[in-house]
Structure formats: structure tokens, C-alpha cells
Design a protein around this motif. Structure first.
Motif, short mmCIF file in Angstrom:
data_model
loop_
_atom_site.label_atom_id
_atom_site.label_comp_id
_atom_site.label_asym_id
_atom_site.label_seq_id
_atom_site.Cartn_x
_atom_site.Cartn_y
_atom_site.Cartn_z
N ILE A 5 0.84 -1.20 0.00
CA ILE A 5 0.00 0.00 0.00
C ILE A 5 0.87 1.25 0.00
CG2 ILE A 5 -1.78 1.26 1.26
CD1 ILE A 5 -2.70 -1.42 2.43
N VAL A 6 1.92 1.24 0.81
CA VAL A 6 2.83 2.39 0.87
C VAL A 6 3.49 2.61 -0.49
CG1 VAL A 6 5.04 3.16 1.81
CG2 VAL A 6 3.24 2.33 3.34
N GLN A 7 3.90 1.54 -1.14
CA GLN A 7 4.53 1.69 -2.45
C GLN A 7 3.58 2.29 -3.48
OE1 GLN A 7 5.88 -2.31 -3.13
NE2 GLN A 7 7.86 -1.98 -2.13
N THR A 8 2.30 1.91 -3.40
CA THR A 8 1.31 2.49 -4.30
C THR A 8 1.16 3.99 -4.04
OG1 THR A 8 0.07 0.42 -4.47
CG2 THR A 8 -1.12 2.44 -4.99
N LEU A 9 1.08 4.37 -2.77
CA LEU A 9 0.94 5.79 -2.42
C LEU A 9 2.20 6.57 -2.79
CD1 LEU A 9 -0.79 5.37 1.05
CD2 LEU A 9 -1.86 6.03 -1.11
N ALA A 10 3.36 5.96 -2.61
CA ALA A 10 4.61 6.61 -2.98
C ALA A 10 4.67 6.85 -4.49
CB ALA A 10 5.80 5.78 -2.52
N ALA A 11 4.16 5.89 -5.25
CA ALA A 11 4.13 6.05 -6.71
C ALA A 11 3.24 7.22 -7.12
CB ALA A 11 3.65 4.76 -7.36
N ILE A 12 2.13 7.42 -6.41
CA ILE A 12 1.27 8.57 -6.68
C ILE A 12 2.03 9.86 -6.41
CG2 ILE A 12 -0.80 9.80 -5.93
CD1 ILE A 12 -2.08 7.09 -5.37
N PHE A 13 2.75 9.91 -5.31
CA PHE A 13 3.56 11.09 -4.97
C PHE A 13 4.55 11.40 -6.09
CE2 PHE A 13 7.40 12.96 -3.23
CZ PHE A 13 6.93 14.00 -2.44
N ILE A 14 5.26 10.38 -6.57
CA ILE A 14 6.26 10.57 -7.61
C ILE A 14 5.60 11.08 -8.89
CG2 ILE A 14 7.85 9.33 -9.14
CD1 ILE A 14 8.47 7.50 -6.72
N THR A 15 4.47 10.50 -9.26
CA THR A 15 3.77 10.92 -10.47
C THR A 15 3.34 12.38 -10.38
OG1 THR A 15 2.96 8.69 -10.87
CG2 THR A 15 1.76 10.48 -11.95
N GLN A 16 2.83 12.79 -9.22
CA GLN A 16 2.38 14.17 -9.04
C GLN A 16 3.55 15.14 -9.11
OE1 GLN A 16 -0.85 15.29 -8.85
NE2 GLN A 16 -1.31 13.16 -9.39
N VAL A 17 4.66 14.78 -8.52
CA VAL A 17 5.85 15.64 -8.58
C VAL A 17 6.28 15.85 -10.02
CG1 VAL A 17 8.31 15.79 -8.02
CG2 VAL A 17 6.66 15.14 -6.26
N HIS A 18 6.33 14.79 -10.81
CA HIS A 18 6.73 14.90 -12.21
C HIS A 18 5.73 15.73 -13.01
CE1 HIS A 18 10.35 12.53 -12.57
NE2 HIS A 18 9.82 11.53 -11.88
N GLU A 19 4.46 15.61 -12.64
CA GLU A 19 3.43 16.32 -13.40
C GLU A 19 3.41 17.82 -13.09
OE1 GLU A 19 -1.45 16.33 -13.69
OE2 GLU A 19 -0.40 14.43 -13.35
N LEU A 20 3.72 18.18 -11.84
CA LEU A 20 3.56 19.57 -11.41
C LEU A 20 4.83 20.40 -11.48
CD1 LEU A 20 1.22 18.97 -8.36
CD2 LEU A 20 0.59 19.91 -10.57
N LEU A 21 5.98 19.76 -11.44
CA LEU A 21 7.24 20.50 -11.47
C LEU A 21 7.88 20.39 -12.84
CD1 LEU A 21 8.81 19.56 -8.00
CD2 LEU A 21 7.38 21.52 -8.59
N GLU A 22 8.21 21.54 -13.42
CA GLU A 22 8.84 21.52 -14.73
C GLU A 22 10.20 20.83 -14.67
OE1 GLU A 22 9.07 25.41 -16.33
OE2 GLU A 22 6.89 25.73 -16.38
N GLU A 23 10.88 21.07 -13.57
CA GLU A 23 12.20 20.43 -13.37
C GLU A 23 12.22 19.80 -11.99
OE1 GLU A 23 16.97 21.54 -13.27
OE2 GLU A 23 15.51 22.97 -14.06
N VAL A 24 12.29 18.49 -11.93
CA VAL A 24 12.30 17.79 -10.65
C VAL A 24 13.68 17.96 -10.02
CG1 VAL A 24 12.06 15.57 -9.50
CG2 VAL A 24 10.60 16.14 -11.46
N PRO A 25 13.75 18.50 -8.80
CA PRO A 25 15.05 18.83 -8.20
C PRO A 25 15.77 17.64 -7.58
CG PRO A 25 13.29 19.43 -6.72
CD PRO A 25 12.62 18.92 -7.95
#
Length: 217
Positions: free
Chosen positions: A138-158
Motif C-alpha cells: 500500500i505504501v509503495q502504491t501511495l509513494a508512486a502517486i507522490f512521484i507521479t504528481q511531482v513529475h506532473e507539477l514540477l517543470e524540473e524535478v530537483p
């Protein structure tokens, strides 16, 4: 010429497949009720079936054992929670702060909407070794959502992909423990303060990443 087993006949106009689906749904609801009220340590096949209004023999039509029912109940609730988070993120403005707040409010309110969910998180997961192991997925699924949102919202992932994954797992596990403590009653703070803190925590994680990286060089 081989004989064929006749297809099950409808009973009172309800096809056999639909009856099986209804029995399975009743068992899942009974499992959720037991898990979210009395606790899984008290569960028995007979008790689940009695609560579902079914004969014991119908249990094994859908589940191999009580553990299989337990995990299915938890997975269904986790899938519903994940869908709520994704819907909230999808409907929020495409800005980091707004998207983060929408997602945090969605999961807090989803858990609070049904006291059984809150009890499962706060009491059953810590007490049940099977659920403790199952939590990883479950944690891995939620972490994947976090990663996807970061890539979608940030032009350059730091962050590098590896560091972003580590960050996602860190914040997801941290928020899991935070919500567990809050729903257990260990934290003397209200819902709005909890949400504000969680949002600030997530934003700090992403916004301070470049500064943190430069200091580590």
C-alpha cells in the motif's frame, strides 16, 4: 459423445453468478464490520457468515481462509482511498500547493468518514503481523502517486530518480504514522491543523530539495 454439466439455473430469477457475487459482497461487508469494530482477533468463519446471513459453506466459495478475506477487505478499502486521492488531485488546480492540499484533505476525510477505516489504520495494522507486511504494498502504491504528481507539477524535478523514490517512501511512511497516531487519539490537535501541517511538510520536502542537495555537495 461427452456429456456436459448443465449450467446452474437461476434461483428466483437471479442467475447463479450474480448470487455468488452478492454472497461475496455480504462476506466482505461482514469482514469490514468485524475488522473495523471488534477487531480481527475475534473473527471466525462462522462469525463472519452469521453476520453476513450466510451458511458457513458459502465462505469457501469466495475465500480460502480468514486471512484471504482480511486482505481482500483491506485491499478494497485501500483501492477506494487511492481512487479518492487521485480524483481529488485530478480535480484540483494544477498548482503544487493546491494539489497537495486537495490530496491530503481527501485521505484524511476518507478515513474519518467511516470510523471502521480509522480503527483499522490506528489499531488493526499495528497489531496484526499479516497487515504489517501487507502495508508495504500500500505504501509503495501511495509513494508512486507522490512521484507521479511531482513529475506532473514540477517543470524540473530537483531530485534524481533514486532520491525522489527515497523521498516518496519517507514522506508516505511518515504521513502513515502521523495519521495512525492522530486517529488513535495520541495527538491533541484538530483536523484543520493536522491538514495544514501535512501540507506544509510535503511542500517543504519538494521545495527545499535543491537547497539541501547543494549543501550536501
Amino acid at each position: 459423445m461427452t456429456s456436459q454439466t448443465p449450467a446452474p439455473r437461476p434461483y428466483r430469477g437471479v442467475p447463479a453468478e450474480q448470487r455468488r457475487a452478492l454472497r461475496r459482497a455480504a462476506l466482505l461487508e461482514a469482514g469490514l464490520e468485524l475488522l473495523g469494530t471488534r477487531g480481527w482477533s475475534t473473527a471466525t468463519v462462522r462469525g463472519v457468515c452469521t453476520r453476513a446471513g450466510l451458511n458457513d459453506r458459502y465462505f469457501y466459495e469466495s475465500f480460502a481462509d480468514l486471512d484471504a478475506l482480511l486482505l481482500t477487505v483491506v485491499d478494497e478499502q485501500a483501492a477506494q482511498g487511492t481512487a479518492v486521492i487521485l480524483a481529488a488531485a485530478r480535480n484540483a488546480p494544477q498548482r503544487l500547493r493546491a494539489r497537495t492540499r486537495a490530496a491530503v484533505e481527501a485521505i484524511v476525510d476518507f478515513l474519518a468518514a467511516d470510523p471502521r477505516r480509522a480503527r483499522i489504520l490506528a489499531h488493526e495494522f499495528p497489531a496484526n503481523p499479516l497487515l504489517q507486511r501487507h502495508r508495504r504494498g500500500i505504501v509503495q502504491t501511495l509513494a508512486a502517486i507522490f512521484i507521479t504528481q511531482v513529475h506532473e507539477l514540477l517543470e524540473e524535478v530537483p531530485l534524481s530518480d533514486t532520491d525522489l523514490e527515497l523521498t516518496a517512501l519517507t514522506v508516505t511512511n511518515g504521513l502513515w504514522e502521523l495519521l495512525t497516531s492522530w486517529f488513535r487519539g495520541d495527538l491533541d490537535t484538530g483536523r484543520d491543523h493536522l491538514v495544514d501541517y501535512a501540507v506544509a511538510f510535503l511542500l517543504t520536502t519538494t521545495e527545499l530539495a535543491p537547497a539541501l542537495e547543494s549543501r550536501l555537495r
